[in-house]
Enzyme design. Sequence first.
Site, PDB file in Angstrom:
ATOM      1  CG  HIS A 133      49.058  41.905  30.558  1.00  0.00           C
ATOM      2  ND1 HIS A 133      49.929  42.170  28.945  1.00  0.00           N
ATOM      3  CD2 HIS A 133      48.056  41.111  30.585  1.00  0.00           C
ATOM      4  CE1 HIS A 133      48.746  40.886  28.026  1.00  0.00           C
ATOM      5  NE2 HIS A 133      47.827  40.157  28.882  1.00  0.00           N
ATOM      6  CD  GLU A 145      52.956  42.785  26.799  1.00  0.00           C
ATOM      7  OE1 GLU A 145      53.164  43.315  26.043  1.00  0.00           O
ATOM      8  OE2 GLU A 145      50.926  43.529  27.785  1.00  0.00           O
ATOM      9  CG  ASN A 196      46.942  39.796  24.270  1.00  0.00           C
ATOM     10  OD1 ASN A 196      46.815  38.529  23.907  1.00  0.00           O
ATOM     11  ND2 ASN A 196      46.552  39.740  25.600  1.00  0.00           N
TER      12      ASN A 196
HETATM   13  N1  NAD Z   1      43.325  34.408  31.175  1.00  0.00           N
HETATM   14  C1  NAD Z   1      44.314  34.544  30.876  1.00  0.00           C
HETATM   15  O1  NAD Z   1      45.591  34.249  29.832  1.00  0.00           O
HETATM   16  C2  NAD Z   1      44.376  36.167  30.955  1.00  0.00           C
HETATM   17  C3  NAD Z   1      46.310  36.650  30.898  1.00  0.00           C
HETATM   18  C4  NAD Z   1      46.443  38.122  31.024  1.00  0.00           C
HETATM   19  C5  NAD Z   1      45.755  38.756  31.607  1.00  0.00           C
HETATM   20  N2  NAD Z   1      44.120  38.432  31.450  1.00  0.00           N
HETATM   21  C6  NAD Z   1      43.067  39.185  32.130  1.00  0.00           C
HETATM   22  O2  NAD Z   1      43.156  38.988  32.965  1.00  0.00           O
HETATM   23  C7  NAD Z   1      42.119  39.605  33.538  1.00  0.00           C
HETATM   24  C8  NAD Z   1      40.712  38.171  34.728  1.00  0.00           C
HETATM   25  O3  NAD Z   1      40.830  37.026  33.591  1.00  0.00           O
HETATM   26  P1  NAD Z   1      40.685  35.911  34.233  1.00  0.00           P
HETATM   27  O4  NAD Z   1      41.037  35.418  33.650  1.00  0.00           O
HETATM   28  O5  NAD Z   1      41.316  35.538  35.802  1.00  0.00           O
HETATM   29  O6  NAD Z   1      38.998  36.141  34.348  1.00  0.00           O
HETATM   30  P2  NAD Z   1      38.158  34.892  35.087  1.00  0.00           P
HETATM   31  O7  NAD Z   1      36.815  34.909  34.738  1.00  0.00           O
HETATM   32  O8  NAD Z   1      39.070  33.408  35.549  1.00  0.00           O
HETATM   33  O9  NAD Z   1      38.132  35.413  36.784  1.00  0.00           O
HETATM   34  C9  NAD Z   1      37.894  36.314  36.590  1.00  0.00           C
HETATM   35  C10 NAD Z   1      36.812  37.086  37.842  1.00  0.00           C
HETATM   36  O10 NAD Z   1      36.004  37.887  38.702  1.00  0.00           O
HETATM   37  C11 NAD Z   1      35.381  37.794  38.927  1.00  0.00           C
HETATM   38  N3  NAD Z   1      34.732  39.009  38.919  1.00  0.00           N
HETATM   39  C12 NAD Z   1      34.329  39.485  38.228  1.00  0.00           C
HETATM   40  N4  NAD Z   1      33.515  40.682  38.528  1.00  0.00           N
HETATM   41  C13 NAD Z   1      34.241  41.106  39.933  1.00  0.00           C
HETATM   42  C14 NAD Z   1      34.228  42.296  40.931  1.00  0.00           C
HETATM   43  N5  NAD Z   1      33.445  43.433  40.517  1.00  0.00           N
HETATM   44  N6  NAD Z   1      34.683  42.043  42.306  1.00  0.00           N
HETATM   45  C15 NAD Z   1      35.431  41.032  42.302  1.00  0.00           C
HETATM   46  N7  NAD Z   1      35.543  39.765  41.396  1.00  0.00           N
HETATM   47  C16 NAD Z   1      34.581  40.024  40.344  1.00  0.00           C
HETATM   48  C17 NAD Z   1      34.931  37.162  38.840  1.00  0.00           C
HETATM   49  O11 NAD Z   1      33.192  35.943  39.724  1.00  0.00           O
HETATM   50  C18 NAD Z   1      35.710  35.985  38.179  1.00  0.00           C
HETATM   51  O12 NAD Z   1      36.502  34.113  38.880  1.00  0.00           O
HETATM   52  C19 NAD Z   1      40.813  39.961  32.405  1.00  0.00           C
HETATM   53  O13 NAD Z   1      40.794  41.542  32.567  1.00  0.00           O
HETATM   54  C20 NAD Z   1      41.883  39.588  31.126  1.00  0.00           C
HETATM   55  O14 NAD Z   1      41.821  40.185  29.984  1.00  0.00           O
HETATM   56  C21 NAD Z   1      43.543  36.948  31.340  1.00  0.00           C
END
Ligand code: NAD
Length: 282
Positions: free
Chosen positions: A139, A151, A189
């Site tokens: 993470h 993490e 979180n």
């Molecule tokens: N945004 C944050 O601050 C943050 C911080 C730590 C962890 N996360 C975690 O990271 C992950 C992604 O979050 P994010 O903010 O980058 O989301 P985001 O919405 O910015 O990006 C996710 C991307 O994944 C793509 N996607 C969806 N299904 C897919 C697939 N099957 N194959 C390939 N690509 C696919 C989507 O098109 C999208 O562009 C989540 O699990 C979230 O909980 C987010």
Amino acid sequence: MEINSVCVCGAGTMGSGIAQVAATAGIPVVLYELNATVLEKARAGIQKSLQTLLEKGKLDAAASEAIFRRIRFSGNIDDCVADLVVEAIIEKPEAKTSLFTQLADRNGATTIFASNTSSLSINDLASALPVSERFAGLHFFNPAPLMKLVEVVRGAHTSDTVVNALLQFTRMVGKVPVLCKDAPGFIVNRVARPYYIESLRMAEEGIPYETIDRLLEAQGFKMGPFKLMDLIGNDVNYAVSCSVYAQMGAPERLRPSALQQERVESGNLGRKTGKGYYDYQK
Ligand SMILES: NC(=O)c1ccc[n+]([C@@H]2O[C@H](COP(=O)([O-])OP(=O)(O)OC[C@H]3O[C@@H](n4cnc5c(N)ncnc54)[C@H](O)[C@@H]3O)[C@@H](O)[C@H]2O)c1
């Protein structure tokens, strides 16, 4: 278990940053994304970020070019073959397990699979996968190129070898790992949830969110909660709130906010869509 190649799935807010982090450490990366527009945005975003580092004198032109060249941008899942696959797609368990199942079919018997999930149970995800001893949480925090903490979340079946390889990888890319149990929201979180939820409650009671942000920033928080939720993505933050709430047995103090739900349903997801609590299109 040496990690000499990385594949990052999902090129959104987190995936593009994680790809940049690995490439900066000298590791070849495949950055895979379903949505071609997002993939192009990630390419431009990484280029812009490297240009900023160049202008600040933190990288020279040759290093910046080499980092960029180490990343292969792809919309083809058959390219997702590596020593370590980091999944950073939508925070929905079915989407993640479906992707990991396809990735397991395409990779060899030593590939490590990691999820960047903010809150989903690593054990629940692992139970749907054929690779549970080679599966863990990894993470990163937002923005991944800047935030030091990672993490490393150990599931019930994650092997010691895999945990050690992930700890070593995290240090190798210049981050500080903390080993966590598979608990709701892991560490950060879980602790951060009341910061968002209590602020949303105050906004629901009529206190302007700009005021809440201004006051908390005046107290030393780097970003007020509403600016931070817009940076994270309101869809992601809401999904994490719902997941932690459910896993903790639905305590009233952690009930997700209707105000946040409304932002998600209206598509005002924050910086990534140009509008959230604040307007970024101006
Ligand atoms: N945004 C944050 O601050 C943050 C911080 C730590 C962890 N996360 C975690 O990271 C992950 C992604 O979050 P994010 O903010 O980058 O989301 P985001 O919405 O910015 O990006 C996710 C991307 O994944 C793509 N996607 C969806 N299904 C897919 C697939 N099957 N194959 C390939 N690509 C696919 C989507 O098109 C999208 O562009 C989540 O699990 C979230 O909980 C987010």
